[in-house]
Design a protein around this motif. Sequence first.
Motif, short mmCIF file in Angstrom:
data_model
loop_
_atom_site.label_atom_id
_atom_site.label_comp_id
_atom_site.label_asym_id
_atom_site.label_seq_id
_atom_site.Cartn_x
_atom_site.Cartn_y
_atom_site.Cartn_z
N HIS A 179 -2.63 6.95 3.02
CA HIS A 179 -2.81 6.63 1.60
C HIS A 179 -1.49 6.77 0.84
O HIS A 179 -1.04 7.89 0.58
N PRO A 180 -0.86 5.64 0.46
CA PRO A 180 0.37 5.72 -0.35
C PRO A 180 0.12 6.46 -1.65
O PRO A 180 -0.98 6.41 -2.21
N TYR A 182 1.62 10.68 -14.29
CA TYR A 182 0.35 10.84 -13.57
C TYR A 182 0.55 10.43 -12.13
O TYR A 182 1.56 9.78 -11.78
N ILE A 183 -0.38 10.83 -11.26
CA ILE A 183 -0.31 10.51 -9.83
C ILE A 183 -1.43 9.54 -9.46
O ILE A 183 -2.59 9.73 -9.84
N ASN A 184 -1.06 8.52 -8.70
CA ASN A 184 -2.02 7.62 -8.07
C ASN A 184 -1.96 7.79 -6.56
O ASN A 184 -0.87 7.83 -5.98
N VAL A 185 -3.12 7.91 -5.92
CA VAL A 185 -3.23 7.86 -4.46
C VAL A 185 -4.05 6.62 -4.13
O VAL A 185 -5.18 6.47 -4.60
N HIS A 186 -3.48 5.73 -3.32
CA HIS A 186 -4.08 4.42 -3.08
C HIS A 186 -4.92 4.40 -1.80
O HIS A 186 -4.75 5.25 -0.91
N ALA A 187 -5.80 3.40 -1.72
CA ALA A 187 -6.68 3.28 -0.56
C ALA A 187 -5.89 3.04 0.72
O ALA A 187 -6.16 3.64 1.77
N SER A 188 -4.86 2.18 0.66
CA SER A 188 -4.02 1.90 1.82
C SER A 188 -2.82 1.08 1.36
O SER A 188 -2.76 0.60 0.23
N ALA A 189 -1.86 0.92 2.26
CA ALA A 189 -0.67 0.12 1.93
C ALA A 189 -1.03 -1.35 1.72
O ALA A 189 -0.34 -2.06 1.00
N ASP A 190 -2.13 -1.79 2.36
CA ASP A 190 -2.57 -3.18 2.21
C ASP A 190 -3.53 -3.35 1.04
O ASP A 190 -3.93 -4.49 0.75
N ASN A 191 -3.92 -2.25 0.42
CA ASN A 191 -4.89 -2.32 -0.68
C ASN A 191 -4.48 -1.36 -1.80
O ASN A 191 -5.18 -0.39 -2.09
N LEU A 192 -3.31 -1.62 -2.39
CA LEU A 192 -2.79 -0.74 -3.45
C LEU A 192 -3.60 -0.85 -4.73
O LEU A 192 -3.56 0.06 -5.57
#
Length: 288
Positions: free
Chosen positions: A203-204, A262-272
């Motif tokens: 998770h980026p 603020y911090i964002n944690v993404h679902a995946s590198a292909d789904n930012l």
Amino acid sequence: MKIKMKKFGVLLFAFLGLVSCSDDDDANVDPPFEGQSKSYDLTEVGESGVSGTATFDENEDGSVTITLDLDGTSEGVMHPAHIHFNSAAEGGEIALSLEPVDGDTGISETTVEMLDDKETEISFEDLMDFDGYINVHASADDLETLVAQTDIGGNALTGESVSYDLAEVDVEGVSGTATFYERENGETLVELDLEGTTEGNSHPAHIHMGSVEDAPGDIAITLTSVDGASGMSFTNVAMTDGTDDEEGTAVSYEDLIAYDGYINVHASADNLATLAAQGNIGANATEE
């Protein structure tokens, strides 16, 4: 009677003279050497069950004795150990090879005056400011597996930290905390600790400018991606991200805990576009 008094006075004067000389001699004697000492906790890596301390002792000749004292080692196993450049979160090349830890005793003792390059002298004071960390490995045949680790010198933690909540957003069940730890050199170890992530996912994560309420904001600092298996991410933060045309700017722990971000944690590198978790930090965090 007068003659006896005269002789007594001469003897007293001579005695006082001897005492005076003795005091002068004592004043010229150097005090015994009392070297400085510093210890760091070596924490287990994974579920190795191995932990202990790394102690640096200053010697009178200027050398430094480094003693690793570990619990949980196994008889018959030798554990290679090294001081590396950079922090553990960043990783780095070997700076100084230490004597392997004897699994029978859990002890390693190394006296050093130079780094492995045989050119760079290293003193106790140098090591107290050193940009480095210690790795203890499973064995000479399994250097990939670490059993214990610690940051040292300027990378050691001061004990000051601030934690922020990361709330669930688009991915059900994913939430946790972001903790900022202050280092002795003023830099920051940023730890993300999430629940609900899945093994095999990565998770980026980023620190953005502004607040969650004003999102989206530009990326200020790229963090290490969260490992889905452990839910953890560790990043050493010393500067903001640069651009093709401009370098980043230095940012300290004090800057980060007051930062408008603020911090964002993404679902995946292909789904930012899909956010797993999110939370305000610094000046935007809600005080409880």
